[in-house]
Design a protein around this motif. Structure first.
Motif, mmCIF file in Angstrom:
data_model
loop_
_atom_site.group_PDB
_atom_site.id
_atom_site.type_symbol
_atom_site.label_atom_id
_atom_site.label_comp_id
_atom_site.label_asym_id
_atom_site.label_seq_id
_atom_site.Cartn_x
_atom_site.Cartn_y
_atom_site.Cartn_z
ATOM 1 N N ALA A 223 11.211 -5.100 2.446
ATOM 2 C CA ALA A 223 10.187 -4.438 2.596
ATOM 3 C C ALA A 223 8.662 -5.439 2.738
ATOM 4 O O ALA A 223 7.912 -5.251 3.629
ATOM 5 N N ALA A 224 9.041 -6.455 2.056
ATOM 6 C CA ALA A 224 7.976 -7.586 1.856
ATOM 7 C C ALA A 224 7.708 -8.063 3.550
ATOM 8 O O ALA A 224 6.256 -8.142 4.055
ATOM 9 N N LYS A 225 8.761 -8.432 4.116
ATOM 10 C CA LYS A 225 8.613 -8.893 5.515
ATOM 11 C C LYS A 225 7.927 -8.085 6.444
ATOM 12 O O LYS A 225 6.762 -8.299 7.285
ATOM 13 N N ARG A 226 8.101 -6.575 6.459
ATOM 14 C CA ARG A 226 7.715 -5.599 7.233
ATOM 15 C C ARG A 226 6.234 -5.327 6.911
ATOM 16 O O ARG A 226 5.403 -5.115 7.657
ATOM 17 N N ILE A 227 6.135 -5.312 5.592
ATOM 18 C CA ILE A 227 4.565 -5.018 5.178
ATOM 19 C C ILE A 227 3.755 -6.138 5.663
ATOM 20 O O ILE A 227 2.494 -6.197 5.888
ATOM 21 N N VAL A 228 4.147 -7.364 5.599
ATOM 22 C CA VAL A 228 3.438 -8.624 5.685
ATOM 23 C C VAL A 228 2.942 -8.435 7.398
ATOM 24 O O VAL A 228 1.767 -8.502 7.632
#
Ligand code: NAD
Length: 453
Positions: A223-228
C-alpha cells in the motif's frame, strides 16, 4: 495567412466526411510523434516534469488515445441500428451521430498536454469545430500545442487561443454548442454559469479531496509503495492523487515507517536532487502549500525552497480537521495521515467534504470495501491501488457533484461530443389502424396489446 493559403484548396468537410476527420487525426498523430522530444522538454521547462512521467502520462497517453480513435472512428460515427418498438410496427430505428458544432475546450496546467489534447481529439473525431484554450501557467507546453495544432488543422477547423483569465472569459462570453472544462470547482462554476446563458451542454472535470482509507487487513508495505507513487507523481499536482490517508489506528506506526522507506527508495535521501520529482507550478501555489505546513506536525520531509519552487514529499501526522491542509484540496506533495477506530469515524471525516473525484481503499476485507463503495459517492477509484483507474479507456472518467459533471475516455469521449439523434423509419406496406381516432371499442384491444409487449 500562410497556413490558410496552404490548406485553401483542401476540401474541408469535418461535419459530414468521416474520412476527412480521420486524415486530420492521422496528421495530428504524425506531428505529435515528430515533436515528442520537444513536448517532453517543454513540460520539463514548465515545471520540471520528469521525462518518464511526461512520456507515460502526457505524450504516450495522447498517442494511444489518438491511435484508438483513428482505429475506431468509423465504427463510432456510423448510425447505430437499434431494436424497434413493437408499437411502431413496421419500422427500423437508428441513432444518428451528429456533431454538436462549435466546441470550446479549456485546459488546466497540471497535465497540460494530455488534458488539452484528449478532449480536442474526441471533439474532432466527432466532427466538431474546436477552439482550445490551454493553461497560461505552462507557456512552453501551450506554445508547442499551438504550433502542432496550426501545423495540423485548417484554422477554421481547430484553433488555439492562448491567454489567462481574460482570454477564458472573452471565450466564455461567446455562444458555443459544447464546452469541455478541466480545472478547479471554483472556475467550473463560472463556466457553468456562462454556459447556462445559452443552455450550452458542458462537461466539467473538476477536483476534490480524495480519501485513501486503509484498514487492518491491508498489505501495508505494498500500500505504501502504491500510495507514494500515486501521491508524489507530478509532485502531488494530480486531480486524482490521494489527498489524505485515513488509517486504522493500530496500523499507523508501521504504515508511516513503510511510507518513509518507500519515499526514500523513490527519490533518495536528498529528495531535492531527484530527477524524478517535479516542481510546484508557480510561486502562488508554492506559498499556498508552504503555508499549510507552518502549523502542522511534519513527520517526514517538510523542506521547502521558494527559489526552486520545491516542496519535499511530506507526511503530516493527525492535522486538525479545521486546519488549512484539511480545509481545501491540497494539490501538492503533502500527505496528511489521520486515524480511525470505527466506521463512524471514517464517516465523520469523509462526509465533511463534497463528493470527491477519486476514492481509494486498501483492504483485503471484501465486505468492508463493498460497503464503502456503496456508502460514498465519488467519481471513480481503486481498491488496493491509486490513480490507475485513469488508464483504462473502458472505464468512465469524471466526477460527481462538486468534482464534476459528465465523464470521458475511450468511446465515451467521442459520445460526449456527439448529439445522438433517434430516428424511426416507418414502413408503408401496412398501416395498423389501432392508434387512430375514433378510439371507440379500441381500448380493450390496446390494453391486451400493451400487456403482451
Ligand atoms: P483553474 O480552474 O485555475 O484553471 C483551469 C483553466 O481555467 C485555465 O485554462 C485557466 O486559464 C482558466 N481560468 C482560471 N481562472 C478563470 C476564471 N476566473 N474565469 C475563466 N477561466 C479561468 O485550474 P488549474 O489550477 O489549472 O488546475 C487545478 C484544478 O484542476 C484542481 O482543482 C484539480 O483537481 C483540477 N483538475 C481536474 C482534472 C480532472 O480531470 N477532473 C484534471 C486536472 C486538474
Amino acid at each position: 495567412m500562410h497556413r490558410q493559403k496552404k490548406q485553401a484548396d483542401r476540401k474541408m468537410d469535418y461535419k459530414n466526411d468521416i474520412g476527412y476527420r480521420k486524415e486530420t487525426l492521422k496528421k495530428l498523430l504524425y506531428n505529435i510523434q515528430k515533436s515528442e522530444d520537444l513536448i517532453v522538454k517543454a513540460l520539463y521547462d514548465d515545471f520540471k516534469k520528469p521525462e518518464f512521467e511526461a512520456v507515460l502520462t502526457e505524450t504516450n497517453y495522447v498517442i494511444s488515445e489518438l491511435k484508438d480513435t483513428i482505429k475506431n472512428i468509423h465504427k463510432w460515427a456510423k448510425p447505430k441500428r437499434v431494436f424497434p418498438s413493437l408499437l411502431n410496427f413496421p419500422s427500423t430505428d437508428y441513432i444518428y451521430k451528429e456533431p454538436y458544432g462549435k466546441v470550446l475546450v479549456i485546459a488546466p496546467w497540471n497535465y497540460p498536454f494530455q488534458l488539452a489534447l484528449c478532449p480536442l481529439i474526441a471533439a474532432v473525431a466527432a466532427g466538431n469545430r474546436v477552439i482550445l484554450k490551454p493553461s497560461e501557467l505552462t507557456p512552453n507546453t501551450s506554445s508547442i500545442i499551438a504550433k502542432i495544432i496550426q501545423k495540423t488543422f485548417h484554422v477554421k477547423h481547430v484553433d488555439v487561443v492562448q491567454g489567462g483569465v481574460e482570454a477564458a472569459n472573452s471565450l466564455l462570453a461567446k455562444r458555443w454548442d459544447y464546452i469541455f472544462f478541466t480545472g478547479s470547482a471554483a472556475v467550473g462554476k463560472i463556466v457553468a454559469k456562462a454556459a447556462a446563458e445559452n443552455l450550452t451542454p458542458v462537461t466539467l472535470e473538476l477536483g476534490g479531496k480524495n480519501p485513501c482509507i486503509i484498514d487492518e487487513t491491508a498489505d501495508l508495505k505494498l500500500a505504501a509503495k502504491r500510495i507514494v507513487w500515486g501521491k508524489f507523481i507530478n509532485a502531488g499536482q494530480t486531480c486524482i492523487a490521494p489527498d489524505y490517508i485515513l488509517i486504522q489506528k493500530n496500523m499507523k506506526i508501521n504504515f508511516i515507517t513503510f511510507m518513509m522507506e518507500e519515499i526514500i527508495k523513490a527519490y533518495g535521501k536528498k529528495m531535492e536532487k531527484s530527477p524524478d520529482f517535479a516542481r510546484i507550478i508557480n510561486t502562488k501555489n508554492w506559498l499556498r502549500l508552504a503555508n499549510m505546513l507552518k502549523s502542522e506536525k511534519v513527520i517526514f520531509g517538510g523542506e521547502t525552497d521558494a527559489n526552486k519552487l520545491y516542496i519535499a514529499p511530506t507526511l503530516i501526522e493527525e492535522p486538525g480537521l479545521e486546519s488549512q491542509v484539511m480545509k481545501e484540496e491540497i494539490f501538492g506533495p503533502i500527505l496528511p495521515i489521520l486515524t480511525y477506530e470505527t466506521e463512524t469515524e471514517i464517516k465523520n471525516v469523509v462526509s465533511r467534504y463534497e463528493k470527491p473525484l477519486a476514492f481509494y481503499i486498501f483492504s483485503e476485507n471484501k465486505s468492508f470495501t463493498k460497503k464503502l463503495i456503496a456508502t460514498y459517492s465519488f467519481g471513480g477509484g481503486c481498491i488496493n491501488d491509486t490513480v490507475v483507474h485513469f488508464s483504462n479507456k473502458r472505464l468512465p472518467f469524471g466526477g460527481v457533484g462538486h468534482s464534476g459533471i459528465g465523464a470521458y475516455h475511450g468511446q465515451l469521449s467521442f459520445d460526449i461530443f456527439t448529439h445522438q439523434k433517434g430516428v424511426v423509419k416507418k414502413g408503408n406496406w401496412i398501416d395498423l389502424p389501432m392508434r387512430y381516432a375514433p378510439y371507440k371499442d379500441k381500448l380493450a384491444s390496446l390494453k391486451r396489446l400493451l400487456d403482451w409487449i
